[in-house]
Design a protein around this motif. Structure first.
Motif, PDB file in Angstrom:
ATOM      1  N   ASP A  76       0.832  -1.189   0.000  1.00 23.66           N
ATOM      2  CA  ASP A  76       0.000   0.000   0.000  1.00 23.66           C
ATOM      3  C   ASP A  76       0.873   1.247   0.000  1.00 23.66           C
ATOM      4  O   ASP A  76       1.994   1.246   0.509  1.00 23.66           O
ATOM      5  N   LEU A  77       0.312   2.297  -0.584  1.00 26.47           N
ATOM      6  CA  LEU A  77       1.021   3.566  -0.675  1.00 26.47           C
ATOM      7  C   LEU A  77       1.204   4.160   0.722  1.00 26.47           C
ATOM      8  O   LEU A  77       0.249   4.268   1.483  1.00 26.47           O
ATOM      9  N   ALA A 106       5.594   8.127   0.257  1.00 25.63           N
ATOM     10  CA  ALA A 106       5.419   8.380  -1.169  1.00 25.63           C
ATOM     11  C   ALA A 106       4.521   9.583  -1.403  1.00 25.63           C
ATOM     12  O   ALA A 106       4.638  10.274  -2.395  1.00 25.63           O
ATOM     13  N   ASP A 129       2.980  14.777  -4.026  1.00 27.87           N
ATOM     14  CA  ASP A 129       3.722  13.597  -4.464  1.00 27.87           C
ATOM     15  C   ASP A 129       5.174  13.818  -4.062  1.00 27.87           C
ATOM     16  O   ASP A 129       5.848  14.707  -4.588  1.00 27.87           O
ATOM     17  N   ALA A 169       7.902  11.878  -4.402  1.00 27.99           N
ATOM     18  CA  ALA A 169       8.935  11.514  -5.375  1.00 27.99           C
ATOM     19  C   ALA A 169       9.014  12.539  -6.504  1.00 27.99           C
ATOM     20  O   ALA A 169      10.097  12.946  -6.909  1.00 27.99           O
ATOM     21  N   LEU A 170       7.866  12.942  -7.004  1.00 24.05           N
ATOM     22  CA  LEU A 170       7.850  13.925  -8.096  1.00 24.05           C
ATOM     23  C   LEU A 170       8.039  15.347  -7.585  1.00 24.05           C
ATOM     24  O   LEU A 170       8.242  16.265  -8.373  1.00 24.05           O
TER      25      LEU A 170
END
Lengths: 438, 288
Positions: free
Chosen positions: A32-33, A104, A127, A129-130
């Motif tokens: 899961d996120l 994440a 987000d 990571a982004l």
């Protein structure tokens, strides 16, 4: 000039296509996120009727994290045990700190007291990571409605990350049960989708069953036994008054609102033959929709109001049937062994939920044409599913095996993997989910 | 009758025993023809190779290479942000003349001007002069090679002992620098695919929800020579059902996100033709 070069360009593009490497990338982690939900800071600690904005910031974050955890799709961490963010960081997250912590996604927000006594709750999703913002929302609520702001924030995050419609900011009606088996007291009760703000609506003098919210949340239709005879009543939440829908000496049961709230579907037993009827929510003359000699019961409208799914034993066992809203075109859709009961059409329209009776009672779904049947639970007795407002989660009640069998309210998502119990102060049965709050 | 029966029984028993013994010993001595086949190495390759792996036969001898043995790609090493594959070959070859101060560089430098006849002392004089000028790059070579070697996969050892490895004593006039079999054959394609998958997989997270495992998004990307993604095109998403339709845009968004996060890809430069355009299929498999 360009024209002369065009063929050359085309050739250049055609070349890589002919020699293209194809790579299949599969996500098989099943993890899961991870979403970090730190405490929501306040620009200035202010006392409100619901507590200081500082305390509310922590409570809002706790509700958001609990909602997201309850959806079964995410793994929220916090607000306890993770770093607190200063107010200035809410709109400028420290991404590196969060990616270092393994998150994440990141939910930040703030709680601010306005001059007029209202609260503003900000809600931001990033987000990690982004390093980009995915969505932001702001809600102005009365201090006592801070939980709704938290549910709205969780809804915004859930929608953005799952692609589905929201469902946390909604209410549940159910039957609270207490007392011994032979003298069970059954009371109508309502609560938030997470079990908070619990409230009894009836005092338990008469037994109450199968409640359903009207689409505008102003009324609840239910079945009540008065003088040992089941009748359909409507409870007005605003006034607290009850009224009988249809005066009849016959037994009536399984009432459901139509999606537009104008009609009520129910079953009525006339001379030993039970059929599905429709009556205006304002009362009036009922219209008979089925006329088979068997027991036809439990009608539920499709979300567009054009079709009805119901159960009938005309084939010998209880099976599911679909018909047009006027009763024409009746067609059987379930063909499995055992029986099928309590169908309910998803508010999304793509599925019909039901109770499958074959040995034990299990909750399952199939598409309205009868294909793709799958069972979501496997316990001793799970029954009477009702849909979440977004049609992605089912609520049902589970009775434990044995003489003192206790019943409780449960939720399961459509993958069948995320099952959880909804906390109720007493035993619970016949849960019904209302639409998303306006 | 009794006796005859007993006799018959005895004979039968003896006969059986004899047969058993004969079979046992017979089997023990007979050699079973066991077909022992050697294991055949099989590599699974999904695509037919772009071109034949066999190098085109060339009459010219290959040019000397500093490090003829190519190690496997070393993706763990941090890539310098602006790797320029183009200037690499000269840099890698540059040290070659320096450690071997054969007259090779000198004549080459001298050849442009053979016109002056009394030039005999001049090249002599020019050579020492040229040597110091070439010396600084020689010193810088190890450090430079460390970064430049990325594309070539020549690992810096930090010692000079291996510097001459592969340098042939034989003179060669050839200037062919073509790598033998630079075109990606089936085996190379397969390992390229595995390497690309390894680099992008940590970034691919499929959306969760009903029927989400049936969705499959196809993406075509274009890559620059340094591995950066220059273009992403979503071709389409298959496996849509009434239940998973709301997740389709999200599935695509996540696919694009995975590509962006995996950029720049670290892939062997000599196979750039094989990976300059890639097709991805993103999907999800339930772990249970």
């Amino acid at each position: 000039m360009m024209k002369r070069w065009l063929p050359l360009f085309l050739f250049a593009f055609a070349m890589p296509a002919a020699a293209q490497l194809t790579v299949d990338v599969t996500d098989e982690s099943g993890e899961d996120l991870v979403i970090a939900v730190p405490v929501m800071p306040t620009p200035e600690a202010t006392d409100t009727p619901a507590g200081s904005t500082e305390a509310l910031g922590r409570q809002v974050a706790e509700v958001v994290a609990a909602d997201l955890r309850g959806s079964g799709l995410f793994r929220p961490v916090g607000p306890g045990g993770i770093r607190a963010v200063p107010f200035a960081e809410v709109t400028a997250p420290a991404y590196s700190a969060w990616s270092g912590a393994g998150a994440a996604a990141l939910v930040q927000g703030f709680v601010r007291a306005n001059g007029d006594g209202q609260l503003t709750v900000g809600c931001y999703l990033y987000d990690v990571a982004l390093q980009s913002e995915l969505t932001r929302q702001g809600y102005v609520v009365a201090p006592r409605d801070w939980r709704r702001a938290a549910h709205k924030c969780a809804d915004a995050i859930y929608s953005r990350l799952s692609g589905e419609s929201p469902f946390f900011d909604s209410r549940i009606a159910y039957i609270a049960e207490s007392g011994p088996k032979n003298a069970r007291v059954k009371r109508l009760a309502i609560m938030d989708s997470d079990g908070a703000n619990h409230r009894f609506l009836t005092n338990g003098q008469s037994t109450v069953l199968t409640p359903r919210f009207s689409p505008d949340y102003k009324q609840i239709v239910y079945l009540s036994y008065v003088e040992r005879r089941p009748r359909i009543y409507i409870y007005d939440i605003g006034t607290g008054r009850q009224r009988i829908v249809t005066e009849s000496s016959n037994q009536t049961f399984a009432p459901r609102f139509s999606p537009d709230g104008r009609w009520i579907l129910y079953a009525m037993s006339v001379g030993g033959n039970t059929d599905v009827y429709r009556v205006s929510a304002q009362g009036g003359a009922p219209v008979r929709l089925t006329n088979s000699p068997g027991i036809d019961v439990g009608g539920s409208y499709s979300p567009d109001g054009t079709r009805i799914v119901f159960e009938s034993d005309r084939s010998g066992r209880q099976q599911l049937y679909v018909m047009n809203a006027d009763g024409t075109g009746q067609r059987r859709i379930s063909f499995g062994g055992g029986g099928y009961a309590t169908p309910e059409w998803s508010p999304r329209g793509d599925l019909v939920a039901f109770t499958r009776i074959a040995g034990n009672f299990r909750v399952g779904v199939m598409s309205p044409d009868g294909s793709g049947e799958r069972l979501l639970t496997d316990s001793w007795q799970d029954e009477a599913p009702s849909w979440s407002p977004n049609g992605r989660v089912l609520q049902f009640f589970r009775t434990t095996q044995g003489r003192g069998g206790k019943s409780s309210v449960w939720q399961v998502d459509l993958t069948g993997r995320n099952e959880r119990r909804i906390p109720t102060p007493l035993d619970g049965s016949d849960p019904a989910w209302g639409p998303i709050l306006p | 009758m009794d006796r005859a029966e007993a006799t018959g029984f005895g004979v039968a028993t003896a006969g059986h025993l004899a047969l058993l013994a004969a079979l046992t010993f017979g089997l023990a001595t007979t050699q079973m023809p066991v077909a022992k086949s050697d294991a055949i190495e099989v590599s699974f390759v999904e695509d037919v190779g772009l071109e034949s792996t066999a190098p085109a036969p060339s009459a010219a001898e290959p040019a000397p290479l500093l490090a003829p043995e190519e190690g496997p790609p070393e993706p763990a090493m941090p890539a310098p942000p602006q790797v320029q594959p183009a200037p690499q070959p000269p840099v890698a070859r540059a040290p070659a003349p320096t450690p071997a101060p054969t007259p090779k560089p000198a004549p080459r430098a001298a050849t442009p001007k053979p016109a002056p006849a009394p030039a005999r002392p001049t090249p002599r004089a020019a050579q020492p002069k040229a040597a110091p000028s070439k010396a600084p790059p020689a010193k810088a070579a190890p450090a430079k090679a460390a970064s430049a070697a990325k594309g070539n996969n020549a690992r810096p050892t930090g010692r000079l002992s291996g510097l001459l490895t592969g340098v042939s004593d034989r003179k060669t006039e050839s200037r062919s620098t073509a790598t033998p079999a630079a075109a990606a054959g089936p085996a190379v394609q397969a390992s390229l695919g595995a390497e690309i998958r390894r680099q992008i997989k940590p970034h691919w997270k499929a959306p969760t929800g009903a029927d989400s495992e049936q969705l499959r998004t196809e993406v075509i990307i274009a890559l620059a020579q340094d591995g950066r993604v220059t273009d992403i095109r979503i071709v389409g998403t298959t496996g849509q059902t009434a239940s998973n339709r709301p997740q389709v845009p999200l599935h695509r968004e996540h696919a694009e996100r995975a590509v962006r996060l995996a950029s720049p890809f670290k892939l062997p430069a000599q196979y750039y033709d094989a990976w300059k355009s890639l097709r991805f299929n993103f999907d999800k498999r339930l772990s249970q």
